[in-house]
Write a protein that holds these residues in place. Structure first.
Motif, PDB file in Angstrom:
ATOM      1  N   TRP A 127       0.803  -1.174   0.223  1.00 30.27           N
ATOM      2  CA  TRP A 127       0.054  -0.100  -0.268  1.00 30.27           C
ATOM      3  C   TRP A 127       0.855   1.360   0.594  1.00 30.27           C
ATOM      4  O   TRP A 127       2.366   1.474   0.887  1.00 30.27           O
ATOM      5  N   ASP A 128       0.572   1.525  -0.817  1.00 25.83           N
ATOM      6  CA  ASP A 128       0.975   3.565  -0.663  1.00 25.83           C
ATOM      7  C   ASP A 128       0.251   4.652  -0.253  1.00 25.83           C
ATOM      8  O   ASP A 128       0.072   5.403  -2.409  1.00 25.83           O
ATOM      9  N   ALA A 129       0.115   5.654  -0.102  1.00 26.05           N
ATOM     10  CA  ALA A 129      -1.094   6.120   0.803  1.00 26.05           C
ATOM     11  C   ALA A 129      -0.468   7.176  -0.049  1.00 26.05           C
ATOM     12  O   ALA A 129      -1.795   8.560  -0.358  1.00 26.05           O
ATOM     13  N   LYS A 130       0.523   7.454  -0.538  1.00 23.00           N
ATOM     14  CA  LYS A 130       0.562   9.021  -1.542  1.00 23.00           C
ATOM     15  C   LYS A 130       0.036   8.434  -3.342  1.00 23.00           C
ATOM     16  O   LYS A 130       0.041   9.572  -3.532  1.00 23.00           O
ATOM     17  N   GLU A 131      -0.699   7.189  -3.299  1.00 19.79           N
ATOM     18  CA  GLU A 131      -0.762   7.026  -5.277  1.00 19.79           C
ATOM     19  C   GLU A 131      -1.973   6.538  -4.708  1.00 19.79           C
ATOM     20  O   GLU A 131      -2.643   7.370  -5.356  1.00 19.79           O
ATOM     21  N   THR A 132      -2.292   6.055  -3.381  1.00 21.91           N
ATOM     22  CA  THR A 132      -3.492   6.258  -3.721  1.00 21.91           C
ATOM     23  C   THR A 132      -4.292   6.229  -2.775  1.00 21.91           C
ATOM     24  O   THR A 132      -6.188   5.424  -2.433  1.00 21.91           O
ATOM     25  N   GLY A 133      -3.682   7.018  -1.740  1.00 16.39           N
ATOM     26  CA  GLY A 133      -5.123   7.622  -0.458  1.00 16.39           C
ATOM     27  C   GLY A 133      -5.835   6.211   0.613  1.00 16.39           C
ATOM     28  O   GLY A 133      -4.845   5.534   0.588  1.00 16.39           O
ATOM     29  N   GLY A 134      -6.614   6.168   1.009  1.00 17.60           N
ATOM     30  CA  GLY A 134      -6.795   5.666   1.901  1.00 17.60           C
ATOM     31  C   GLY A 134      -6.536   5.696   2.866  1.00 17.60           C
ATOM     32  O   GLY A 134      -6.641   4.415   3.823  1.00 17.60           O
ATOM     33  N   LEU A 135      -5.915   6.751   3.916  1.00 21.34           N
ATOM     34  CA  LEU A 135      -5.633   6.698   4.676  1.00 21.34           C
ATOM     35  C   LEU A 135      -6.514   6.842   6.137  1.00 21.34           C
ATOM     36  O   LEU A 135      -8.127   7.386   5.594  1.00 21.34           O
ATOM     37  N   LEU A 136      -6.682   5.710   7.514  1.00 21.81           N
ATOM     38  CA  LEU A 136      -7.260   6.155   8.514  1.00 21.81           C
ATOM     39  C   LEU A 136      -6.540   7.446   8.976  1.00 21.81           C
ATOM     40  O   LEU A 136      -5.425   7.476   9.061  1.00 21.81           O
ATOM     41  N   ARG A 137      -7.385   8.720   8.478  1.00 19.02           N
ATOM     42  CA  ARG A 137      -7.271   9.766   9.712  1.00 19.02           C
ATOM     43  C   ARG A 137      -8.388  10.066  10.797  1.00 19.02           C
ATOM     44  O   ARG A 137      -8.834  10.289  10.936  1.00 19.02           O
ATOM     45  N   MET A 138      -7.299  10.125  12.378  1.00 19.17           N
ATOM     46  CA  MET A 138      -7.969  10.254  13.087  1.00 19.17           C
ATOM     47  C   MET A 138      -7.883  11.338  13.917  1.00 19.17           C
ATOM     48  O   MET A 138      -6.422  12.069  14.130  1.00 19.17           O
ATOM     49  N   PHE A 139      -8.177  12.197  14.669  1.00 21.72           N
ATOM     50  CA  PHE A 139      -7.852  12.949  15.269  1.00 21.72           C
ATOM     51  C   PHE A 139      -8.705  13.090  16.187  1.00 21.72           C
ATOM     52  O   PHE A 139      -9.816  13.132  17.430  1.00 21.72           O
ATOM     53  N   PRO A 140      -7.412  12.541  16.881  1.00 21.75           N
ATOM     54  CA  PRO A 140      -7.728  12.531  18.753  1.00 21.75           C
ATOM     55  C   PRO A 140      -8.251  13.542  19.446  1.00 21.75           C
ATOM     56  O   PRO A 140      -6.996  14.485  19.327  1.00 21.75           O
ATOM     57  N   GLN A 141      -8.505  13.263  20.856  1.00 15.57           N
ATOM     58  CA  GLN A 141      -9.381  14.864  21.192  1.00 15.57           C
ATOM     59  C   GLN A 141      -7.826  14.778  22.554  1.00 15.57           C
ATOM     60  O   GLN A 141      -7.256  15.534  22.711  1.00 15.57           O
ATOM     61  N   ALA A 142      -7.125  14.137  22.283  1.00 18.67           N
ATOM     62  CA  ALA A 142      -5.865  13.874  23.398  1.00 18.67           C
ATOM     63  C   ALA A 142      -4.990  15.371  22.777  1.00 18.67           C
ATOM     64  O   ALA A 142      -4.039  15.829  23.580  1.00 18.67           O
ATOM     65  N   TRP A 143      -5.090  15.250  21.782  1.00 17.56           N
ATOM     66  CA  TRP A 143      -3.818  16.264  20.872  1.00 17.56           C
ATOM     67  C   TRP A 143      -4.775  17.240  19.745  1.00 17.56           C
ATOM     68  O   TRP A 143      -4.926  16.510  19.031  1.00 17.56           O
ATOM     69  N   PRO A 144      -5.828  18.016  20.120  1.00 16.52           N
ATOM     70  CA  PRO A 144      -7.007  18.710  19.596  1.00 16.52           C
ATOM     71  C   PRO A 144      -6.117  19.848  18.366  1.00 16.52           C
ATOM     72  O   PRO A 144      -6.876  19.571  17.355  1.00 16.52           O
ATOM     73  N   THR A 145      -5.042  19.435  18.835  1.00 10.12           N
ATOM     74  CA  THR A 145      -4.294  20.395  17.412  1.00 10.12           C
ATOM     75  C   THR A 145      -3.853  19.272  15.686  1.00 10.12           C
ATOM     76  O   THR A 145      -3.068  19.894  15.649  1.00 10.12           O
ATOM     77  N   LYS A 146      -3.776  18.233  16.396  1.00 12.03           N
ATOM     78  CA  LYS A 146      -3.063  17.434  15.285  1.00 12.03           C
ATOM     79  C   LYS A 146      -3.680  16.315  15.144  1.00 12.03           C
ATOM     80  O   LYS A 146      -4.817  15.933  15.785  1.00 12.03           O
ATOM     81  N   VAL A 147      -3.719  15.815  14.182  1.00 12.63           N
ATOM     82  CA  VAL A 147      -4.324  14.242  13.227  1.00 12.63           C
ATOM     83  C   VAL A 147      -3.300  13.581  13.132  1.00 12.63           C
ATOM     84  O   VAL A 147      -1.710  14.138  13.245  1.00 12.63           O
ATOM     85  N   VAL A 148      -3.929  12.142  13.129  1.00 15.47           N
ATOM     86  CA  VAL A 148      -2.811  10.998  12.987  1.00 15.47           C
ATOM     87  C   VAL A 148      -2.902   9.840  11.992  1.00 15.47           C
ATOM     88  O   VAL A 148      -4.822  10.170  12.341  1.00 15.47           O
ATOM     89  N   ASP A 149      -2.147   9.851  10.654  1.00 15.09           N
ATOM     90  CA  ASP A 149      -2.580   9.613   9.444  1.00 15.09           C
ATOM     91  C   ASP A 149      -1.940   8.269   9.219  1.00 15.09           C
ATOM     92  O   ASP A 149      -0.892   7.683   9.780  1.00 15.09           O
ATOM     93  N   ILE A 150      -2.754   6.865   9.254  1.00 19.87           N
ATOM     94  CA  ILE A 150      -2.278   5.695   9.423  1.00 19.87           C
ATOM     95  C   ILE A 150      -2.129   5.352   7.958  1.00 19.87           C
ATOM     96  O   ILE A 150      -3.513   5.491   7.594  1.00 19.87           O
ATOM     97  N   GLU A 151      -1.198   4.377   7.429  1.00 21.52           N
ATOM     98  CA  GLU A 151      -1.691   3.637   6.109  1.00 21.52           C
ATOM     99  C   GLU A 151      -2.115   2.128   6.430  1.00 21.52           C
ATOM    100  O   GLU A 151      -1.689   1.886   7.592  1.00 21.52           O
ATOM    101  N   PRO A 152      -3.074   1.919   5.888  1.00 15.32           N
ATOM    102  CA  PRO A 152      -3.882   0.955   6.014  1.00 15.32           C
ATOM    103  C   PRO A 152      -3.059  -0.575   5.594  1.00 15.32           C
ATOM    104  O   PRO A 152      -2.941  -1.011   4.613  1.00 15.32           O
ATOM    105  N   ILE A 153      -1.628  -0.934   5.985  1.00 10.22           N
ATOM    106  CA  ILE A 153      -0.455  -1.488   5.575  1.00 10.22           C
ATOM    107  C   ILE A 153      -1.050  -2.853   5.828  1.00 10.22           C
ATOM    108  O   ILE A 153      -1.570  -3.135   7.353  1.00 10.22           O
ATOM    109  N   LEU A 154      -0.397  -4.468   4.637  1.00 16.59           N
ATOM    110  CA  LEU A 154      -0.559  -5.635   5.619  1.00 16.59           C
ATOM    111  C   LEU A 154       0.295  -5.932   6.952  1.00 16.59           C
ATOM    112  O   LEU A 154       1.430  -4.662   6.755  1.00 16.59           O
ATOM    113  N   ASP A 155      -0.789  -6.605   7.322  1.00 17.68           N
ATOM    114  CA  ASP A 155      -0.125  -6.963   8.664  1.00 17.68           C
ATOM    115  C   ASP A 155      -0.309  -5.943  10.348  1.00 17.68           C
ATOM    116  O   ASP A 155       0.418  -5.974  11.133  1.00 17.68           O
TER     117      ASP A 155
END
Ligand code: AKG
Length: 236
Positions: free
Chosen positions: A162-190
């Motif tokens: 999986w290459d999110a730069k090419e194909t998107g599909g990120l899980l983007r989290m907006f954790p309340q623990a850091w209201p000014t930040k997002v956490v991007d998670i690539e849906p890679i194998l395993d």
């Protein structure tokens, strides 16, 4: 992997889940099942998808709203399994592994008298989801905004190369623990992600331009689930 090594690895993962959920509300674990098992799970998910059992993901209580139609909200396709279905032995193994992590999580929290203290009891079946490319997505949402009992979300990805730069599909989290930040998670194998299912973790699946598979299990807070079942007159 030999049994004792595997048990040690699962204990190590459980300790990270305790620590990271407490600190950040999110825990990402790579190499969760091991490459070979992950590839077998990938093959069984693809063959399950090819049988045509997947249906459109539900949007509870939403016909059309300000957000638009249900399809604009989420455009994945899903099916629910408990692992006993044909060709699902590896998924059963995945479910048993996550169960072990959650049991360790409960035990560690109890022993250390810290972290999440209310009992976790029961879980959903595993939801296998497919975002079939073409910009399929799930808009920003909270899994459990209204105390339906779901406490921990665990999502496992089976997407090779999986290459999110090419194909998107990120899980983007907006954790309340850091209201000014997002956490991007690539849906890679395993890769496995654990996070609190409630309002602490709004998240979205960004448009995906390649077929993207995931398997999600939700674990219940026993007390909240009982209250929700009573409120909604649910028998099972
Ligand atoms: C959901 O099913 O509620 C999701 O947000 C999917 C998360 C993912 O597949 O990364």
């Amino acid at each position: 992997m030999q049994d004792s090594f595997r048990m040690e690895r699962l204990l190590e993962i459980s300790q990270s889940v305790v620590r990271d959920l407490d600190k950040y509300g999110i825990c990402v674990v790579d190499n969760f099942m091991g490459k070979e098992r992950a590839e077998t799970i990938h093959r069984s998910v693809v063959s399950m998808y090819d049988t045509g059992v997947f249906v459109e993901g539900e949007t509870v209580g939403l016909k059309s709203s300000k957000l638009g139609t249900a399809k604009n909200v989420r455009s994945d396709k899903i099916t629910w399994v408990d692992g006993s279905e044909n060709n699902c032995a590896t998924i059963a193994h995945l479910i048993a592994t996550v169960d072990t992590i959650i049991m360790n999580f409960i035990r560690i929290n109890r022993l250390t008298q810290s972290g999440h203290q209310t009992p976790i009891g029961g879980r959903t079946k595993a939801m296998v989801s497919c975002y079939p490319g073409n910009g399929s997505h799930y808009v920003k949402h909270v899994d459990n905004p209204n105390r339906d009992g779901r406490c921990i979300t665990s999502t496992y990805y089976v997407n090779k190369d999986w290459d999110a730069k090419e194909t998107g599909g990120l899980l983007r989290m907006f954790p309340q623990a850091w209201p000014t930040k997002v956490v991007d998670i690539e849906p890679i194998l395993d890769r496995m992600v654990f996070f609190w299912s409630d309002r602490r973790n709004p998240h979205e699946v960004q448009p995906s331009f390649r077929t993207r598979y995931a398997i999600t299990i939700w674990y219940f807070d026993a007390k909240e689930r009982e209250e929700a079942k009573e409120r909604n007159n649910i028998k099972t």
